[in-house]
Design an enzyme around this catalytic site. Structure first.
Site, PDB file in Angstrom:
ATOM      1  N   PRO A 133     -70.263 -38.501   7.283  1.00  0.00           N
ATOM      2  CA  PRO A 133     -69.130 -38.003   7.994  1.00  0.00           C
ATOM      3  C   PRO A 133     -69.002 -38.340   9.520  1.00  0.00           C
ATOM      4  O   PRO A 133     -67.810 -38.528  10.200  1.00  0.00           O
ATOM      5  CB  PRO A 133     -69.365 -36.258   7.849  1.00  0.00           C
ATOM      6  CG  PRO A 133     -70.157 -36.505   6.681  1.00  0.00           C
ATOM      7  CD  PRO A 133     -70.834 -37.643   6.606  1.00  0.00           C
ATOM      8  N   ILE A 162     -67.834 -42.766  -0.425  1.00  0.00           N
ATOM      9  CA  ILE A 162     -68.868 -43.795  -1.075  1.00  0.00           C
ATOM     10  C   ILE A 162     -68.063 -44.305  -2.532  1.00  0.00           C
ATOM     11  O   ILE A 162     -68.018 -43.396  -3.486  1.00  0.00           O
ATOM     12  CB  ILE A 162     -70.150 -43.040  -1.629  1.00  0.00           C
ATOM     13  CG1 ILE A 162     -70.817 -42.358  -0.391  1.00  0.00           C
ATOM     14  CG2 ILE A 162     -71.197 -43.757  -2.426  1.00  0.00           C
ATOM     15  CD1 ILE A 162     -71.147 -43.426   0.658  1.00  0.00           C
ATOM     16  N   GLU A 368     -65.857 -51.773   4.687  1.00  0.00           N
ATOM     17  CA  GLU A 368     -66.774 -52.619   4.999  1.00  0.00           C
ATOM     18  C   GLU A 368     -66.704 -53.217   6.562  1.00  0.00           C
ATOM     19  O   GLU A 368     -66.802 -54.262   6.613  1.00  0.00           O
ATOM     20  CB  GLU A 368     -66.942 -53.770   4.156  1.00  0.00           C
ATOM     21  CG  GLU A 368     -67.734 -53.274   2.690  1.00  0.00           C
ATOM     22  CD  GLU A 368     -67.647 -54.223   1.713  1.00  0.00           C
ATOM     23  OE1 GLU A 368     -68.102 -55.355   2.225  1.00  0.00           O
ATOM     24  OE2 GLU A 368     -67.359 -54.069   0.351  1.00  0.00           O
TER      25      GLU A 368
HETATM   26  N1  COS Z   1     -78.083 -59.513   9.971  1.00  0.00           N
HETATM   27  C1  COS Z   1     -79.103 -59.365  10.332  1.00  0.00           C
HETATM   28  N2  COS Z   1     -79.738 -58.398  11.454  1.00  0.00           N
HETATM   29  C2  COS Z   1     -78.565 -57.928  12.203  1.00  0.00           C
HETATM   30  C3  COS Z   1     -77.592 -58.147  12.071  1.00  0.00           C
HETATM   31  C4  COS Z   1     -77.294 -58.870  10.856  1.00  0.00           C
HETATM   32  N3  COS Z   1     -75.621 -59.251  10.231  1.00  0.00           N
HETATM   33  N4  COS Z   1     -76.539 -57.726  12.808  1.00  0.00           N
HETATM   34  C5  COS Z   1     -77.308 -56.900  13.540  1.00  0.00           C
HETATM   35  N5  COS Z   1     -78.412 -57.249  13.320  1.00  0.00           N
HETATM   36  C6  COS Z   1     -79.723 -56.697  13.877  1.00  0.00           C
HETATM   37  C7  COS Z   1     -79.849 -57.038  15.697  1.00  0.00           C
HETATM   38  O1  COS Z   1     -80.205 -58.571  15.660  1.00  0.00           O
HETATM   39  C8  COS Z   1     -80.530 -56.174  16.149  1.00  0.00           C
HETATM   40  O2  COS Z   1     -81.716 -56.254  15.964  1.00  0.00           O
HETATM   41  P1  COS Z   1     -83.064 -56.307  17.200  1.00  0.00           P
HETATM   42  O3  COS Z   1     -82.863 -55.017  17.744  1.00  0.00           O
HETATM   43  O4  COS Z   1     -84.361 -56.821  16.488  1.00  0.00           O
HETATM   44  O5  COS Z   1     -82.301 -57.126  18.433  1.00  0.00           O
HETATM   45  C9  COS Z   1     -80.122 -54.643  15.405  1.00  0.00           C
HETATM   46  O6  COS Z   1     -79.741 -55.422  13.980  1.00  0.00           O
HETATM   47  C10 COS Z   1     -79.319 -53.898  15.971  1.00  0.00           C
HETATM   48  O7  COS Z   1     -78.004 -54.526  16.141  1.00  0.00           O
HETATM   49  P2  COS Z   1     -76.751 -54.299  17.107  1.00  0.00           P
HETATM   50  O8  COS Z   1     -77.269 -53.857  18.481  1.00  0.00           O
HETATM   51  O9  COS Z   1     -75.707 -55.444  17.162  1.00  0.00           O
HETATM   52  O10 COS Z   1     -76.339 -52.953  16.572  1.00  0.00           O
HETATM   53  P3  COS Z   1     -75.335 -51.679  16.869  1.00  0.00           P
HETATM   54  O11 COS Z   1     -75.682 -50.677  16.644  1.00  0.00           O
HETATM   55  O12 COS Z   1     -74.630 -52.244  18.143  1.00  0.00           O
HETATM   56  O13 COS Z   1     -74.121 -52.111  15.701  1.00  0.00           O
HETATM   57  C11 COS Z   1     -72.268 -53.111  14.382  1.00  0.00           C
HETATM   58  C12 COS Z   1     -73.683 -53.266  15.559  1.00  0.00           C
HETATM   59  C13 COS Z   1     -71.023 -52.184  15.129  1.00  0.00           C
HETATM   60  C14 COS Z   1     -71.732 -54.275  14.358  1.00  0.00           C
HETATM   61  C15 COS Z   1     -72.485 -52.513  13.223  1.00  0.00           C
HETATM   62  O14 COS Z   1     -72.813 -51.037  13.511  1.00  0.00           O
HETATM   63  C16 COS Z   1     -71.420 -52.642  12.185  1.00  0.00           C
HETATM   64  O15 COS Z   1     -71.330 -53.569  11.393  1.00  0.00           O
HETATM   65  N6  COS Z   1     -70.763 -51.510  11.942  1.00  0.00           N
HETATM   66  C17 COS Z   1     -69.455 -51.535  10.873  1.00  0.00           C
HETATM   67  C18 COS Z   1     -70.411 -50.970   9.795  1.00  0.00           C
HETATM   68  C19 COS Z   1     -69.488 -50.844   8.671  1.00  0.00           C
HETATM   69  O16 COS Z   1     -69.079 -52.048   8.027  1.00  0.00           O
HETATM   70  N7  COS Z   1     -69.320 -49.471   7.932  1.00  0.00           N
HETATM   71  C20 COS Z   1     -68.630 -49.443   7.095  1.00  0.00           C
HETATM   72  C21 COS Z   1     -69.435 -49.050   5.929  1.00  0.00           C
HETATM   73  S1  COS Z   1     -69.705 -50.146   4.507  1.00  0.00           S
HETATM   74  S2  COS Z   1     -68.307 -49.612   3.418  1.00  0.00           S
END
Ligand code: COS
Length: 383
Positions: A133, A162, A368
């Site tokens: 949420p 989900i 996603e």
């Molecule tokens: N593959 C592997 N590792 C990854 C990665 C990837 N694609 N993206 C980020 N990481 C790693 C980073 O390298 C970082 O590692 P270190 O701390 O060792 O440097 C860690 O994960 C954190 O990354 P980041 O600082 O970019 O995280 P944030 O919390 O700022 O989040 C976003 C980044 C916003 C891009 C992420 O939360 C996201 O994709 N959100 C959308 C989620 C989504 O799609 N939700 C829908 C639900 S699924 S239906």
């Protein structure tokens, strides 16, 4: 019939072209069951998953061997073809992959053996339980907790939005396992089987293009140590690596919906006469059709470029996947809206193909990773 010339692009290998023909044949013969409530929707999904499994089309949704890889071009071609046929068919296919993606990428030999073969046969249905949420775009805000308890873990929390909630046989659940850790740190992934005490589907969420969707809760839900995927603390990486594969395929699904809209629009403008001649003969119509065709090709180029890069190297393709998803979903929305406009009043009549496409495309710009999140991901890799 859609233009198939994209299959000659250099992104594909011969086996992809053969596979595209198989997909086309399956999509044209499958009957998508009617559904009008949750029970018939669930039954329709199960029927489609079984049919896909029996036709051998789910093998690309899972990676059986540790260290193996997805064929992302194959996945994208499937979603492109299935979405062109029907949104629910695409959904049933895609969720077999997304739901078991973390097991394919990070599962132990034992976890693969237990969970993946029944998913490939279409006998079991998986789900991917990441959102909460208060944690959708911001994955680091996950509040679900899992604490060690003797030889296992106890999970408490709520997951929502989900897909497959209620029909899934197992859920990959992301929870915080490290006290005091914040953001992306200290998250872990677990496989929780439906029916585990303390696990419950608490609500169904009705949406404009119906598919099984809901909220699930965990209250003192005990799972064995063998439920942990990868190492403790790897949850964020597991989630992101899974999305790196499947975000490109969301773009492919949008592409399939857009191709269908273009096909429908072409048939319409050739047959519909206004002021004494076919719509197709008006330059305003031609300009609209040209814009639609360019958007479809540009989306296809970005989607298959991202898929090809993922297949060709071990490097992260976060940016290419984000570009493909962002552009293809936004472009498909425009293409479908144009198709509705060309149909006039008929375009908004419930149950017509373009009205269905209009409802089906909308969620793809959100799930996603929203379009806004894709922009953030792209920009971060550049600045
Ligand atoms: N593959 C592997 N590792 C990854 C990665 C990837 N694609 N993206 C980020 N990481 C790693 C980073 O390298 C970082 O590692 P270190 O701390 O060792 O440097 C860690 O994960 C954190 O990354 P980041 O600082 O970019 O995280 P944030 O919390 O700022 O989040 C976003 C980044 C916003 C891009 C992420 O939360 C996201 O994709 N959100 C959308 C989620 C989504 O799609 N939700 C829908 C639900 S699924 S239906």
């Amino acid at each position: 019939m859609s233009d198939k010339s994209f299959l000659d692009w250099p992104f594909f290998e011969e086996h992809h072209r053969r596979h595209a023909a198989e997909l086309e044949a399956f999509a044209s013969r499958i009957a998508v069951p009617e559904h009008h409530d949750d029970a018939s929707l669930d039954a329709a999904c199960r029927t489609l998953v079984r049919a896909l499994g029996e036709a051998g089309l789910l093998s690309q949704c899972c990676v059986p061997e540790p260290g193996g890889r997805f064929d992302v071009r194959g996945l994208a071609l499937s979603r492109d073809a299935f979405a062109r046929r029907d949104g629910l068919l695409d959904f049933a296919f895609a969720m077999q992959g997304l739901g078991s993606g973390p097991i394919s990428l990070f599962g132990s030999a034992e976890q693969r053996k237990r969970y993946l073969p029944p998913v490939v046969r279409g006998e079991k249905i998986p789900a991917f339980a990441l959102s909460e949420p208060q944690a959708g775009s911001d994955v680091g805000a996950i509040a679900t907790r899992a604490r060690r308890d003797g030889s296992g873990w106890v999970i408490d929390g709520t997951k929502t939005w989900i897909s497959n909630a209620g029909i899934a046989d197992h859920y990959v659940v992301f929870a915080r396992t490290e006290e005091g850790a914040r953001g992306a740190k200290g998250l872990s992934a677990f496989v929780v089987e439906a029916g585990t005490p303390g696990f419950e589907v608490t609500a169904r969420i009705p949406v404009i293009a119906p598919h099984p969707l809901g909220t699930i809760s965990f209250q003192g839900c005990r799972v064995p140590e063998s439920a942990l995927l990868g190492a403790p603390g790897e949850g964020f990486k597991i989630a992101m690596a899974t999305l790196d594969v499947f975000r490109t395929t969301v773009g492919a699904a949008a592409l399939g919906l857009a191709r269908r809209a273009l096909d429908e629009a072409l048939a319409r403008v050739r047959s519909r006469e206004v002021f004494g001649k076919p719509l197709a003969e008006y330059q305003l119509t031609q300009a609209r059709i040209a814009d639609m065709a360019v958007a479809v090709d540009a989306a296809a180029l970005l989607v298959y470029r991202a898929a090809w890069r993922k297949d060709a190297s071990d490097a992260r393709i976060t940016r290419e996947a984000a570009m493909a998803k962002l552009y293809a979903t936004e472009a498909a929305q425009q293409v479908i809206d144009s198709a509705v406009q060309l149909f006039g009043g008929t375009g908004v009549v419930s149950g017509t193909p373009v009205e269905r496409l209009y409802r089906e495309i909308r969620a793809l710009r959100i799930y996603e990773g929203t379009s806004e999140i894709q922009k953030l991901v792209i920009a971060r890799t550049l600045v």
